[in-house]
Design a protein around this motif. Sequence first.
Motif, short mmCIF file in Angstrom:
data_model
loop_
_atom_site.label_atom_id
_atom_site.label_comp_id
_atom_site.label_asym_id
_atom_site.label_seq_id
_atom_site.Cartn_x
_atom_site.Cartn_y
_atom_site.Cartn_z
N PRO A 27 -84.23 124.51 -11.62
CA PRO A 27 -84.00 125.30 -10.18
C PRO A 27 -84.53 126.52 -10.63
O PRO A 27 -84.87 128.01 -9.50
CB PRO A 27 -83.13 124.91 -9.66
CG PRO A 27 -82.39 123.79 -10.13
CD PRO A 27 -83.04 123.72 -11.83
N SER A 28 -84.54 127.61 -11.72
CA SER A 28 -83.80 128.89 -11.44
C SER A 28 -85.36 129.07 -12.63
O SER A 28 -85.68 130.63 -13.01
CB SER A 28 -82.83 129.30 -12.29
OG SER A 28 -82.91 128.84 -13.43
N GLN A 29 -86.59 128.21 -12.71
CA GLN A 29 -86.70 128.43 -13.96
C GLN A 29 -88.38 128.14 -12.91
O GLN A 29 -89.15 127.81 -12.12
CB GLN A 29 -87.25 127.55 -15.03
CG GLN A 29 -86.06 127.12 -15.90
CD GLN A 29 -86.48 126.57 -16.89
OE1 GLN A 29 -86.81 124.96 -17.17
NE2 GLN A 29 -85.84 127.02 -18.11
N GLU A 75 -84.91 126.88 -6.63
CA GLU A 75 -84.07 128.74 -6.47
C GLU A 75 -85.47 129.98 -6.43
O GLU A 75 -84.75 131.00 -6.42
CB GLU A 75 -83.08 128.46 -7.54
CG GLU A 75 -82.40 127.52 -6.90
CD GLU A 75 -81.28 127.17 -7.89
OE1 GLU A 75 -80.72 127.84 -8.77
OE2 GLU A 75 -80.33 125.97 -7.45
N VAL A 76 -86.27 129.52 -6.78
CA VAL A 76 -87.14 131.03 -7.26
C VAL A 76 -87.58 131.63 -6.27
O VAL A 76 -88.47 131.34 -5.48
CB VAL A 76 -87.84 130.56 -8.26
CG1 VAL A 76 -88.59 131.70 -9.20
CG2 VAL A 76 -87.57 129.96 -9.51
N ARG A 77 -87.22 132.69 -6.36
CA ARG A 77 -87.97 133.80 -5.14
C ARG A 77 -88.42 134.79 -5.85
O ARG A 77 -88.41 134.96 -6.72
CB ARG A 77 -86.53 134.49 -4.54
CG ARG A 77 -85.99 133.48 -3.59
CD ARG A 77 -86.30 132.69 -2.16
NE ARG A 77 -85.16 131.56 -1.80
CZ ARG A 77 -86.20 130.64 -2.38
NH1 ARG A 77 -86.53 130.13 -3.49
NH2 ARG A 77 -84.65 129.95 -1.88
N ASP A 101 -86.74 130.94 -17.42
CA ASP A 101 -85.64 131.57 -16.44
C ASP A 101 -86.71 132.43 -15.61
O ASP A 101 -87.37 133.86 -16.26
CB ASP A 101 -84.77 132.04 -16.73
CG ASP A 101 -83.70 131.67 -16.10
OD1 ASP A 101 -83.35 130.23 -16.15
OD2 ASP A 101 -82.91 132.59 -15.26
N ALA A 103 -85.77 135.50 -14.25
CA ALA A 103 -85.47 136.44 -13.98
C ALA A 103 -85.84 137.14 -15.18
O ALA A 103 -86.30 138.56 -15.73
CB ALA A 103 -83.54 136.46 -14.56
#
Length: 324
Positions: A27-29, A75-77, A101, A103
């Motif tokens: 989800p965060s990648q 979840e990536v924006r 990730d 970020a």
Amino acid sequence: MQAWLCDNPIGVEALRWSELPTPAPAPSQVRIAIHAASLNFPDLLTVQNKYQVKPPLPFVPGSEFSGTVEALGAEVRGLKVGDRVATIGVTGGFATHACVDAAAVMPLPPGFDLDDAAGFAFTYGTSHHALIDRAGLRRGETVLVLGAAGGVGSAAVQIAKAAGTRVIAATSNDEKCEFCRGLGADSTINTGRDNLREALKLATDGKGPDVICDPVGGELAEAAFRSIAWRGRYLVIGFAAGPIPALPWNLPLLKGASIVGVFWGDFVRREPKAFRQSLAELFGWYAEGKVKPSIDSRLPMSAIGQAYARMASREVRGKLLLVN
Ligand SMILES: NC(=O)c1ccc[n+]([C@@H]2O[C@H](COP(=O)([O-])OP(=O)(O)OC[C@H]3O[C@@H](n4cnc5c(N)ncnc54)[C@H](OP(=O)(O)O)[C@@H]3O)[C@@H](O)[C@H]2O)c1
């Protein structure tokens, strides 16, 4: 996807080019289709189990790469498919694809070449943090760069020039000295032939360099420190030569000089805002043509053995890329 897999960290000879299932990003990648990865000195140490970070086995080596975003986690924006990006870490780059990730992903400004982006943040980020932040470099000062034809060294030469200083580049042969003059160095010292202390005395009218940038360590470190100017700053960046130097403590006292540690990886983790500012200044300098990686060679991703051998034998000038 395909990747160089390390399941036995005894050296590059144990890496295997492997077919792996193309991963879906968490989800965060984001998943990146890798354009190119550069070889950094720690990549050499990681596959020999000699680096301070020891990734769990098996891992794909490759600490820095550029490419295009191909898929996004839920979840990536702030990123989209097709974005041109670069990233730094410890692993993942010597492959066709990697999930990273979001970020840790740096979107590239328009006009930033994907080859250059594969060999930029690690070395330029390190040398910028070292010279501008840790040494507080001032316009008009004199900077000695050791190992000046290498990745960190060549970035340091350009950054010190961009900061308005006079640069003495020290490197181990005439060809590398010529390469450093091409990068903008004002003068060079061939450490394979010249006596470093005598050459520095001549080059600085006996005063010595204000700042010494040292990614090499080894036997030249003490000689370099003995030549440093009053209130000089000696930047401890790395030990590419192997031995970690030990210095008599009276030397910094006698020169009113500082020994300044540089740990860029922890700077990135502990001071993300300062890191973003440093990167923004570097991207600005890149756009103005003040800094640009010098690409030593562009080898196919399959030629990893040749790439590692070139770095281990001190042949690389600037940055070596492995390209898909
Ligand atoms: N502190 C940090 O945050 C940080 C960040 C990035 C990198 N580093 C470290 O900085 C060092 C340099 O990295 P790099 O990517 O610039 O490496 P590089 O491109 O391979 O350059 C290293 C230079 O060191 C010199 N050298 C002397 N003895 C050597 C030997 N036995 N083997 C290899 N090189 C030797 C060579 O220059 P001459 O032939 O001119 O002597 C070579 O060009 C590494 O130790 C790396 O781990 C530290």
